[in-house]
Design a protein around this motif. Structure first.
Motif, short mmCIF file in Angstrom:
data_model
loop_
_atom_site.label_atom_id
_atom_site.label_comp_id
_atom_site.label_asym_id
_atom_site.label_seq_id
_atom_site.Cartn_x
_atom_site.Cartn_y
_atom_site.Cartn_z
N ARG A 246 -59.86 -51.26 -72.85
CA ARG A 246 -60.19 -49.99 -73.47
C ARG A 246 -61.48 -50.19 -74.29
O ARG A 246 -61.47 -50.85 -75.33
CB ARG A 246 -59.07 -49.56 -74.44
N ARG B 5 -60.52 -52.93 -76.94
CA ARG B 5 -59.16 -53.41 -77.09
C ARG B 5 -58.62 -53.76 -75.70
O ARG B 5 -59.16 -53.30 -74.69
CB ARG B 5 -58.24 -52.34 -77.69
N GLU C 149 -55.04 -53.62 -73.46
CA GLU C 149 -53.69 -53.06 -73.42
C GLU C 149 -52.89 -53.75 -72.31
O GLU C 149 -53.43 -54.05 -71.23
CB GLU C 149 -53.75 -51.56 -73.16
N ASN C 150 -51.64 -54.00 -72.57
CA ASN C 150 -50.74 -54.52 -71.54
C ASN C 150 -49.86 -53.38 -71.06
O ASN C 150 -48.94 -52.94 -71.75
CB ASN C 150 -49.87 -55.64 -72.12
N SER C 151 -50.15 -52.87 -69.87
CA SER C 151 -49.39 -51.76 -69.35
C SER C 151 -48.26 -52.23 -68.41
O SER C 151 -47.62 -51.41 -67.76
CB SER C 151 -50.32 -50.79 -68.60
N LEU D 136 -49.47 -60.24 -75.91
CA LEU D 136 -49.32 -58.78 -75.92
C LEU D 136 -48.00 -58.40 -75.27
O LEU D 136 -47.78 -58.67 -74.08
CB LEU D 136 -50.49 -58.12 -75.18
N THR E 2 -48.13 -52.64 -75.42
CA THR E 2 -48.85 -52.77 -76.69
C THR E 2 -50.35 -52.94 -76.43
O THR E 2 -50.76 -53.31 -75.32
CB THR E 2 -48.35 -53.96 -77.51
N THR E 3 -51.10 -52.69 -77.48
CA THR E 3 -52.55 -52.81 -77.41
C THR E 3 -53.00 -53.82 -78.46
O THR E 3 -52.44 -53.88 -79.56
CB THR E 3 -53.21 -51.45 -77.68
N SER E 4 -54.00 -54.55 -78.12
CA SER E 4 -54.47 -55.60 -79.03
C SER E 4 -55.24 -55.00 -80.21
O SER E 4 -55.56 -53.81 -80.23
CB SER E 4 -55.40 -56.54 -78.27
N GLU F 222 -58.65 -54.52 -82.39
CA GLU F 222 -59.98 -54.16 -81.89
C GLU F 222 -60.92 -55.35 -82.03
O GLU F 222 -60.94 -56.02 -83.06
CB GLU F 222 -60.50 -52.98 -82.70
#
Lengths: 473, 569
Positions: free
Chosen positions: B473, B489, B491-493, B530, B534-536, B538
């Motif tokens: 992101r 960032r 993200e782990n989807s 992650l 969740t998102t890391s 920035e």
């Protein structure tokens, strides 16, 4: 009537000399070399090109103590051991030693390095018998970085090997020792690092911490001990010697001592009374306290070869730093090298060899005999370490042939005689013997008069002693 | 015995049938650059091997199966060295077409029978891989699969031949420290054609017979009749002990360094990973990005997590979220429900020092699980009681025995167990011989293989589909003259975390173009693990970048495929 089949007098002579405290290893004074091979001191990252030398001359064999004119022999002069050898020089010297001492030295291949180089294994011992069936010590140059991230070269170990072989040529005591024990020497266990430091493949570990002792997964992640113990071929081959050659009861490691270890001090390590190291120190003119400290430091390092040898077989560990004392002159070998042969020889002398005193025979009934045998261990090391005693009920066995042994009683000094378990076959488990221990075995034997009871004692460490006992009288 | 002969005969025929087309196409040629084979085989190309069928395959059958798939072009051969006994360990890799090269994808390893005893595990791994290959295009494109169905060929071959099912390879070992090798192994003392178990009376023996006299339980101090439990056989070396130095040496599954101790008579070998095959397997796992390593073996019927011995940091507690996720997928796919992720030593009801599972977890950092293909509840007709039954089984040894007793009596009508009967060992000594027959408890009867291996491919597929998926992101990519600001960032989807807790986590790296200069910020940011969804934090970088310069962002994580994005602010 008894017919011992081993030269017991030789062993006894050696032991008695040792018991009298005689120093059998006078420190040799190197003779001045008239025309030493030019040996410019190499920088840490440069090694001299292979020296083109004529084919070795075999007769006469020059010794370090009587360095011949350079033109007459390709033998390295003492000063040559102070510089870093090339791979070609190393191989050439191995070939020369093997040719010169063919009756006591064989050079074989322990394995191959990660870079494909041969890891040479030198086996010192009288080749008339099987060196694998004698008590043995392993003599190794350390794998740790020595200077400029390179491990130590093979020069110190080769110096000691050459000196030992030369002494065996001239001293009966050393010759007899090499007939009863074996020394496995690995002068260059990391040939890539020594001979091709620029081209060494990237390691996932520090070789000297890659042995299976105290290995932890976290250490694997942090790198020094590797993703698994013995992940490198060099450490794997050395570990196999320790784990699989049960005759190996001692390890001598040439290692740079940690800073400060050799400094003089008044404090003594708690176990400075180690009798084997004490004897080595006395014979080689070394400080016992320093030997104990070096051993303890090396054995305490997780993943080290000494730690592995101690944990696996309880091996006696001797750590020597031959580089701590420089050469006294431009034509001499480093001073520290000179103490190596004596130290190694002293260590070999403490390996647990078996000895028999002439058995006594008494006729009890027409076909019933009482045979008494005194069995002893020559050397201060036991037939099995405490670690090994917990894993196996015996490290000395007796094979009896030619007559039926009904019972055996074992008498130890100061203890009542006990009976050995009666086996279903011809092999009796004698048990474990301590260093320098002597026991008396009482054999109740059924056999015809005039027959011969053939006794063969063998031990975990490879010692074998045999005797034929005539059933008469 | 009949089964074995039939297997060997059909195996040889199948091998010949499968090898013929394979030779025609030179199966030794791997796909170029290890890239995944292209879509379905075209007309005229070798066909896929016959569908998996419930029978025990001989080594030649397994090799032929690998050859046949490689010959189709849908799988690539994975080279492993031979076992100590000189037997092959055939292996292959595969994945959906269109993704990155197989070697670069997060990989799910399917390893069969590494314990050298679990033929059902070998069949489970092979069946799972076979079914996945047939629906290859439905597999996640970012994931690769490696299957080693017969990972311990020496031990498996001996088990298949009806020999000792102890899983050892063929390394001669002096187990009893008498300088003789393999001189006291099992024998068929009673001449019934089987080598079973033997009970030797011993006042200090750890075993006694339970309320059901067929089965043994741990002796209490009050038990007067106690036994030592040894393989059936005489005291061949006359040392008063029975079968303490049998042929063979090392169980590859127990030769890994975590929790390992090299004891004489132990099964882990004199040195960890001392044989070429197990070491190559370890190196193979380390060489690839690894999502999961599934060991198909054991007869507990459960999905066991790492923890071969008590005392390891991960042996206690409920297990990680990833372990629990795997348990859920396992239950959905196979119908085997278990409420928790059970450590290996509890699933096996015995310690497993040096277990491969623990090394894979602790060093390789992969999601590691033992898939117990066979178990007392896995045959159709067995009464699968309430959902908590598997846990109840592993809590008490008697529970496991009771479950096997129910299976034996209720499902098999008592067939599969030889009652204890006395035998004369000579010299006035006697013992009891009896126990489970081969292909009963350790491995199922052949007709049970279908049910025992059902759903395993679906489990693997679900696990692969749950792999973490990284998304980049870019929050800001702005230029003000030569000053460039990038904020991003990760993200782990996916439905699994990006790796094990405490291990190396996700990273975001920023590569600047030539001529650029970082003013402040991070070019290599460690983001930690992650969790799914969740998102890391920035990550920011400010740099001087010449006009037209392109910045490259790369996100990586141990279990996920890397993602890359170019930014031209």
């Amino acid at each position: 009537m008894t017919l011992p089949r081993l030269c017991l007098a030789c062993c006894l002579a050696f032991l008695s000399a040792a018991a009298r405290g005689q120093d059998p290893l006078p420190v040799p004074v190197p003779a001045p070399a008239p025309t030493p091979v030019p040996t410019p001191e190499p920088g840490p990252d440069e090694r001299p090109a292979p020296v083109e030398e004529p084919p070795p001359t075999q007769d006469p064999v020059p010794t370090l103590d009587e360095t011949p004119p350079a033109a007459a022999s390709p033998s390295p002069a003492p000063a040559d051991y102070a510089r870093a050898w090339t791979e070609a020089e190393f191989e050439q010297e191995l070939a020369r030693l093997a040719d010169s001492h063919a009756s006591r030295l064989s050079v074989s291949e322990l394995g191959h390095s990660r870079g494909g180089r041969r890891i040479a294994l030198l086996t010192l011992g009288d080749r008339a018998g099987d060196p694998g069936r004698r008590p043995a010590a392993l003599f190794v140059t350390d794998l740790a970085a020595h200077a400029a991230d390179r491990p130590a070269g093979p020069e110190a170990a080769l110096f000691a090997v050459r000196r030992l072989l030369e002494r065996a040529e001239g001293e009966a005591r050393v010759a007899e020792l090499l007939a009863s024990v074996t020394l496995y020497a690995v002068p260059a266990p990391d040939p890539d690092g020594v001979f091709a430091p620029g081209g060494t493949l990237e390691r996932t570990c520090r070789l000297e911490r890659n042995f299976p002792a105290g290995w932890q997964p976290s250490d694997a992640i942090e790198c020094p001990q590797g993703p698994y113990p013995c992940s490198e071929p060099e450490t794997r081959e050395l570990a196999r010697v320790v784990a699989q050659r049960t005759n190996v009861g001692a390890l001598a490691l040439l290692a740079r001592a940690p800073a400060g270890l050799w400094s003089a001090g008044t404090d003594s390590p708690s176990n400075a009374a180690d009798p084997v190291l004490a004897r080595v120190a006395a014979r080689a003119g070394l400080e016992l306290t320093q030997l104990v400290r070096a051993r303890d430091a090396a054995a305490a390092a997780p993943g080290s070869l000494p730690a592995f040898a101690r944990a696996r077989t309880g091996a006696c560990v001797l750590v020597l730093d031959p580089w701590s004392a420089p050469a006294p002159g431009p034509e001499s070998a480093p001073r520290g090298f000179e103490s190596l042969p004596g130290a190694i020889e002293a260590l070999l002398g403490e390996l647990p060899r078996l000895a028999l005193r002439s058995p006594r025979t008494e006729r009890l009934r027409e076909k019933l005999w009482l045979v008494e045998v005194d069995l002893s261990v020559a050397g201060l090391l036991p037939t099995a370490s405490p670690e090994e005693r917990g894993k196996a009920p015996a490290s000395v066995w007796l094979d009896a042939q030619g007559a039926r042994v009904l019972r055996i009683g074992l008498g130890r000094e100061g203890e009542p005689t006990t009976n050995l378990d009666v086996p279903r076959g011809p092999t009796w488990r004698v048990g474990h013997l301590a260093g320098a221990e002597s026991v008396r075995l009482h054999l109740l034997v059924e056999g015809e008069a005039g027959g011969v009871l053939r006794l063969a004692f063998r031990s975990l460490r490879g010692a074998v002693v045999e005797a034929d006992v005539g059933l008469s009288g | 015995m009949t089964t074995r002969i039939r297997d060997a005969a059909t195996g040889a025929l199948l091998a010949l049938a499968l090898l013929a087309p394979a030779r025609a196409q030179d199966p030794s040629a791997p796909p170029a650059n290890g890239t995944p084979p292209q879509a379905a085989a075209q007309a005229g190309e070798p066909a896929a091997p016959p569908h998996w069928a419930p029978r025990y395959r001989a080594p030649a059958d397994v090799a032929a199966w690998v050859e046949a798939w490689v010959a189709t072009g849908l799988a690539a051969r994975v080279a492993l060295p031979a076992s100590r006994g000189g037997r092959e360990a055939p292996a292959l890799s595969f994945g959906a077409a269109g993704g990155p090269p197989l070697e670069q994808r997060p990989t799910v390893f399917l390893v069969g029978g590494l314990d050298g005893a679990s033929l059902a595990g070998a069949e489970g791994a092979l069946r799972a891989a076979d079914e996945l290959l047939r629906r290859r295009d439905a597999l996640p494109r970012a994931i690769a699969f490696v299957c080693v169905p017969w990972a311990a060929p020496d031990g498996l071959a001996r088990t298949l031949e009806g020999g000792a099912a102890d899983g050892r390879d063929l390394l001669p070992v002096d187990d009893d420290g008498d300088l003789a090798f393999d001189e006291d192994g099992p024998d068929d003392v009673d001449g019934d054609g089987l080598v079973l178990e033997m009970l030797v009376e011993d006042p200090e023996g750890p075993w006694t017979r339970g309320s059901d006299g067929r089965f043994l339980v741990r002796a209490a101090s009050t038990d007067r009749l106690r036994y030592r439990r040894v393989p059936e056989g005489r005291d061949d070396d006359g040392d008063g002990r029975y079968n303490e130095d049998p042929p063979g040496g090392v169980v590859l599954d127990l030769a890994f360094p975590v929790g390992w101790h090299g004891e004489p008579g132990g099964l882990g070998g004199a040195l960890p990973l001392d044989d070429d095959l197990s070491r190559a397997l370890a190196d193979l796992i380390l060489a690839r990005p690894r999502l999961a390593v599934l060991l198909f073996q054991g007869n507990h019927g459960l999905l066991a997590r790492p923890g071969g011995v008590e005392g390891l940091a991960w042996s206690s507690g409920p297990g990680s979220a990833a372990d629990l996720s795997a348990v859920r997928h396992f239950a959905e796919a196979t119908g085997r429900r278990q409420a928790e992720a059970i450590p290996l030593h509890r699933a096996r009801a015995e310690p497993r020092p040096g277990a491969a599972l623990d090394w894979i977890h602790a060093v390789a950092g992969a999601l590691a699980a033992e898939v117990g293909v066979w178990g007392p509840l896995e045959e159709r007709g067995a009464v699968r009681v309430q959902a908590s039954a598997p846990e109840a089984l592993v809590r008490r040894e008697e529970g496991v025995e009771a479950a096997w007793a129910r299976w034996l009596d209720d499902v098999r009508g008592g067939i599969g167990f030889v009652d204890w009967h006395p035998v004369d060992l000579g010299d006035g000594r006697s013992a009891l011989v009896g126990g489970w027959q081969p292909f009963a408890r350790a491995n199922p009867p052949e007709e049970c293989l279908e049910g025992a291996t059902a759903g395993l491919a679906s489990f693997v597929e679900k696990l692969a589909a749950a792999a973490p998926a990284l998304e980049l992101r870019v929050v800001e990519a702005a230029r003000d003259g030569e000053v460039v600001t990038v904020r991003a960032r990760v993200e782990n989807s996916g439905r699994l975390a990006t790796g094990l807790a405490g291990a190396d986590g996700a990273r975001l790296s920023l590569a600047l173009p030539s001529g650029a200069r970082l003013l402040w910020g991070e070019v290599e940011a460690r983001l930690g693990v992650l969790e799914p969804g969740t998102t890391s934090r920035e990550v920011t970088a400010v740099a001087l970048v010449p006009p037209g310069g392109v910045l490259r962002l790369v996100a990586r994580a141990p279990w996920a495929a890397p993602v890359e994005r170019e930014v031209k602010p």
